[in-house]
Write a protein that holds these residues in place. Structure first.
Motif, PDB file in Angstrom:
ATOM      1  N   ARG A  32       0.834  -1.195   0.000  1.00 29.21           N
ATOM      2  CA  ARG A  32       0.000   0.000   0.000  1.00 29.21           C
ATOM      3  C   ARG A  32       0.875   1.254   0.000  1.00 29.21           C
ATOM      4  N   PRO A  33       0.488   2.285  -0.757  1.00 29.00           N
ATOM      5  CA  PRO A  33       1.257   3.536  -0.774  1.00 29.00           C
ATOM      6  C   PRO A  33       1.240   4.196   0.599  1.00 29.00           C
ATOM      7  N   PRO A  34       2.321   4.863   0.993  1.00 30.25           N
ATOM      8  CA  PRO A  34       2.361   5.529   2.295  1.00 30.25           C
ATOM      9  C   PRO A  34       1.215   6.515   2.506  1.00 30.25           C
ATOM     10  N   GLY A  35       0.832   7.247   1.460  1.00 31.10           N
ATOM     11  CA  GLY A  35      -0.257   8.209   1.609  1.00 31.10           C
ATOM     12  C   GLY A  35      -1.570   7.547   1.980  1.00 31.10           C
ATOM     13  N   GLU A  36      -1.815   6.371   1.415  1.00 32.15           N
ATOM     14  CA  GLU A  36      -3.041   5.640   1.716  1.00 32.15           C
ATOM     15  C   GLU A  36      -3.022   5.122   3.152  1.00 32.15           C
ATOM     16  N   ILE A  37      -1.886   4.577   3.574  1.00 32.63           N
ATOM     17  CA  ILE A  37      -1.750   4.093   4.959  1.00 32.63           C
ATOM     18  C   ILE A  37      -1.976   5.237   5.937  1.00 32.63           C
ATOM     19  N   ALA A  38      -1.316   6.370   5.675  1.00 36.70           N
ATOM     20  CA  ALA A  38      -1.403   7.513   6.576  1.00 36.70           C
ATOM     21  C   ALA A  38      -2.822   8.064   6.655  1.00 36.70           C
ATOM     22  N   SER A  39      -3.475   8.201   5.511  1.00 34.79           N
ATOM     23  CA  SER A  39      -4.835   8.754   5.497  1.00 34.79           C
ATOM     24  C   SER A  39      -5.807   7.865   6.266  1.00 34.79           C
ATOM     25  N   ASP A  40      -5.706   6.551   6.057  1.00 34.94           N
ATOM     26  CA  ASP A  40      -6.586   5.622   6.750  1.00 34.94           C
ATOM     27  C   ASP A  40      -6.400   5.693   8.254  1.00 34.94           C
ATOM     28  N   LEU A  41      -5.150   5.691   8.702  1.00 35.54           N
ATOM     29  CA  LEU A  41      -4.902   5.713  10.139  1.00 35.54           C
ATOM     30  C   LEU A  41      -5.305   7.042  10.760  1.00 35.54           C
ATOM     31  N   ALA A  42      -5.029   8.134  10.067  1.00 36.18           N
ATOM     32  CA  ALA A  42      -5.407   9.448  10.593  1.00 36.18           C
ATOM     33  C   ALA A  42      -6.926   9.548  10.723  1.00 36.18           C
ATOM     34  N   ARG A  43      -7.643   8.998   9.742  1.00 36.64           N
ATOM     35  CA  ARG A  43      -9.104   9.038   9.789  1.00 36.64           C
ATOM     36  C   ARG A  43      -9.639   8.225  10.967  1.00 36.64           C
ATOM     37  N   VAL A  44      -9.115   6.999  11.146  1.00 34.86           N
ATOM     38  CA  VAL A  44      -9.576   6.148  12.244  1.00 34.86           C
ATOM     39  C   VAL A  44      -9.271   6.799  13.591  1.00 34.86           C
ATOM     40  N   ILE A  45      -8.061   7.264  13.756  1.00 33.36           N
ATOM     41  CA  ILE A  45      -7.654   7.820  15.044  1.00 33.36           C
ATOM     42  C   ILE A  45      -8.435   9.081  15.376  1.00 33.36           C
ATOM     43  N   SER A  46      -8.621   9.956  14.398  1.00 34.54           N
ATOM     44  CA  SER A  46      -9.363  11.195  14.667  1.00 34.54           C
ATOM     45  C   SER A  46     -10.829  10.895  14.973  1.00 34.54           C
ATOM     46  N   THR A  47     -11.417   9.928  14.272  1.00 29.97           N
ATOM     47  CA  THR A  47     -12.823   9.574  14.504  1.00 29.97           C
ATOM     48  C   THR A  47     -13.018   8.990  15.900  1.00 29.97           C
ATOM     49  N   VAL A  48     -12.151   8.061  16.287  1.00 26.37           N
ATOM     50  CA  VAL A  48     -12.272   7.436  17.606  1.00 26.37           C
ATOM     51  C   VAL A  48     -12.028   8.455  18.716  1.00 26.37           C
ATOM     52  N   CYS A  49     -11.038   9.311  18.541  1.00 24.63           N
ATOM     53  CA  CYS A  49     -10.753  10.322  19.564  1.00 24.63           C
ATOM     54  C   CYS A  49     -11.928  11.281  19.723  1.00 24.63           C
ATOM     55  N   ALA A  50     -12.572  11.663  18.613  1.00 21.34           N
ATOM     56  CA  ALA A  50     -13.739  12.545  18.700  1.00 21.34           C
ATOM     57  C   ALA A  50     -14.872  11.855  19.454  1.00 21.34           C
ATOM     58  N   GLU A  51     -15.079  10.581  19.178  1.00 26.09           N
ATOM     59  CA  GLU A  51     -16.128   9.823  19.862  1.00 26.09           C
ATOM     60  C   GLU A  51     -15.861   9.735  21.360  1.00 26.09           C
ATOM     61  N   LEU A  52     -14.588   9.608  21.736  1.00 28.08           N
ATOM     62  CA  LEU A  52     -14.219   9.458  23.142  1.00 28.08           C
ATOM     63  C   LEU A  52     -13.965  10.781  23.834  1.00 28.08           C
ATOM     64  N   ASP A  53     -14.122  11.887  23.093  1.00 24.27           N
ATOM     65  CA  ASP A  53     -13.795  13.214  23.624  1.00 24.27           C
ATOM     66  C   ASP A  53     -12.362  13.241  24.138  1.00 24.27           C
ATOM     67  N   LEU A  54     -11.473  12.701  23.307  1.00 22.48           N
ATOM     68  CA  LEU A  54     -10.076  12.541  23.666  1.00 22.48           C
ATOM     69  C   LEU A  54      -9.221  13.365  22.715  1.00 22.48           C
ATOM     70  N   LYS A  55      -8.287  14.112  23.263  1.00 19.23           N
ATOM     71  CA  LYS A  55      -7.348  14.838  22.407  1.00 19.23           C
ATOM     72  C   LYS A  55      -6.488  13.834  21.650  1.00 19.23           C
ATOM     73  N   ILE A  56      -6.320  14.047  20.349  1.00 22.71           N
ATOM     74  CA  ILE A  56      -5.501  13.132  19.563  1.00 22.71           C
ATOM     75  C   ILE A  56      -4.078  13.160  20.115  1.00 22.71           C
ATOM     76  N   PRO A  57      -3.559  12.013  20.549  1.00 27.30           N
ATOM     77  CA  PRO A  57      -2.198  12.010  21.088  1.00 27.30           C
ATOM     78  C   PRO A  57      -1.164  12.209  19.987  1.00 27.30           C
ATOM     79  N   HIS A  58       0.048  12.471  20.408  1.00 24.88           N
ATOM     80  CA  HIS A  58       1.171  12.511  19.463  1.00 24.88           C
ATOM     81  C   HIS A  58       1.381  11.081  18.962  1.00 24.88           C
ATOM     82  N   VAL A  59       1.221  10.880  17.664  1.00 26.41           N
ATOM     83  CA  VAL A  59       1.250   9.541  17.081  1.00 26.41           C
ATOM     84  C   VAL A  59       2.638   9.260  16.508  1.00 26.41           C
ATOM     85  N   SER A  60       3.105   8.034  16.722  1.00 23.75           N
ATOM     86  CA  SER A  60       4.367   7.596  16.130  1.00 23.75           C
ATOM     87  C   SER A  60       4.135   6.323  15.332  1.00 23.75           C
TER      88      SER A  60
END
Length: 495
Positions: A312-340
């Protein structure tokens, strides 16, 4: 891996209609066919590389490593930047680490993940700032932890409850606070070889997110501390580790780490793991009354080794993970942590190829499943399992091509084997090579930039090959010297 019914040929292997073609999913743009048909790497002919540096030899394209490092870093920064979140890319040095690679990673804005005291020492000696280094491993020694703390590494990834006590003790002895991330196992089973799947329960890494697993570490904590921390039998081992960290003066809990395995093409596992760890972070934050600032979601992104692999291209991997993490954090009322993230193979695997010289050739009659007799050609080369242990360890498959001339004409079913005294000494299990292949020809095996040099040995007293770096902007140069017989004998106290 399946095989075509009644034959000795795997499903993914077909007789090449264009034998000289280089599959772009396997060979990066640094690898090209010249008009003569010869393979070049960053513009340097393989025959010249073998003449100047010998055979076998590992060749690493500096241009490919740098471009892939930049592509991953920029893709993740852009994807997470759209959600006002910060991200860091750690190069997983266990894939291949030497001073030059550490410098390339540093110059491309990457950090360095190390899995031992030796890797840590190399990173420091190569000029990687200590605060950009992580120390990993499931059984770190006191000396390794002490050195990491004394040098001021950016993070130590704790793998167990006993290790938390060890890190705390060493930190307090030095009068410092250890920046710690806790590795958790999210229970996501990646579709990969069992030896490189690392997020299921029955393996050595991390502490479990499963309810009730805290009891397994109760003895390590002791009854008095267990009671004081208000732990219960329904808690997970990961919750125990998190609560314990807050009670240890020598530890600053920075976040949580997970890694579901290696050589993974499917997207779902990474997203599921991230979601599970984020929900756990929300629980921990409520339990201990503090925000958890960091989340490391590991690496394991697959690369192309054989026909049919779909990296998978890096851009596709990054977009998918950013979308999942931001969606879950919004649902949990959680600030998006610094991701590595921690790509290793994805950066260095496609950068490398191994050049071999053909020796003997032997045609062997083999009974196929349909009862017919087929012929397989065994092509022996001047290396083998000592420079690439992955086929024997993981049943890994590779792509090979005739490199010093055009691989035209009829193609025959072949197996490339090494020179070791082992029947399992196979370099490329399934391939087609030209019928007119002869002794002295050069073969290039693609995508050997990850774990081949790192896992190399001196079996049968073969010196390990050197590593040559190529770039379109400079002459090829040795970045790791090949061994000599004198090197092999140097540690023999009887000589």
């Amino acid at each position: 891996m399946g095989t075509t019914e009644g034959t000795l040929i795997p499903d993914w292997l077909t007789v090449p209609s264009e034998p000289a073609a280089l599959d772009p999913a396997i060979w990066t743009p640094s690898y090209q066919r010249e008009d003569s048909g010869e393979l070049s790497i960053d513009g340097h002919l393989v025959s010249d590389l073998v003449r100047d540096f010998g055979s076998p030899t590992y060749v690493y394209s500096e241009d490919t490593f740098r471009s892939r490092s930049r592509e991953y870093r920029e893709a993740f920064e852009e994807a997470f930047g759209q959600h006002d979140a910060e991200v860091s890319v750690y190069y997983a040095g266990k894939a291949f680490l030497c001073a030059s690679v550490a410098r390339w990673a540093r110059e491309e804005g990457l950090n360095l993940d190390t899995a031992s005291g030796g890797e840590l020492a190399l990173g420091l000696a190569a000029g990687m700032p200590a605060e950009r280094i992580a120390l990993h491993g499931n059984n770190k020694s006191s000396a390794e932890i002490r050195r990491a703390l004394a040098e001021g590494v950016g993070r130590i990834v704790a793998d167990s409850v006993p290790e938390l006590f060890l890190i705390d003790r060493e930190a307090r002895a030095l009068g410092v606070t250890a920046p710690v991330m806790i590795r958790v196992t999210p229970g996501v089973h990646a579709e990969t070889h069992d030896f490189i799947a690392t997020a299921h329960e029955d393996q050595k890494f991390g502490v479990s997110l499963a309810a009730g697993t805290a009891e397994l570490a109760r003895d390590a904590v002791g009854e008095e501390l267990w009671t004081r921390l208000q732990l219960s039998g329904s808690d997970s081992a990961a919750m125990l580790a998190a609560v314990l960290s807050g009670s240890l003066d020598g530890i600053s809990l920075r976040g949580f780490h997970c890694h579901i395995g290696s050589q993974i093409f499917e997207a779902e596992g990474f997203g599921v793991a991230a979601e599970r760890v984020l929900r756990f972070i929300a629980d921990v934050s409520r339990r201990i009354g503090q925000n958890i600032p960091e989340l490391d979601i590991g690496g394991g992104y697959g690369i192309g080794y054989i026909a049919g692999d779909t990296p998978r291209p890096p851009g596709e991997i990054a977009s998918d993970l950013a979308r999942v993490i931001s969606t879950v954090c919004a649902e949990l009322d959680l600030k998006i942590p610094h991701v590595s993230i921690e790509p290793g193979r994805a950066l260095t695997g496609p950068a490398g190829a191994t050049l071999y010289t053909v020796g003997t050739l032997k045609d062997v009659a083999v009974d196929s499943p349909d009862g017919q007799t087929q012929v397989r050609r065994y092509v022996s080369v001047d290396g083998g399992m000592s420079d690439n242990a992955r086929p024997v360890l993981y049943d890994a498959d590779y792509t090979v091509t005739l490199a010093n001339r055009a691989p035209d004409g009829p193609q025959v079913l072949s197996r490339v084997v090494g020179k070791h005294c082992e029947s399992g000494d196979i370099v490329v299990r399934y391939c087609y090579l030209p019928a007119d292949l002869r002794s002295g020809d050069i073969l290039a095996v693609a995508a050997t930039g990850a774990y081949c040099w790192a896992l190399s040995s001196n079996y049968n007293y073969l010196p390990r090959p050197g590593v040559v770096a190529t770039s379109a902007q400079s002459d090829p140069r040795v970045i790791v010297r090949g061994e000599t017989e004198a090197d092999l004998f140097a540690r023999d106290a009887g000589l």
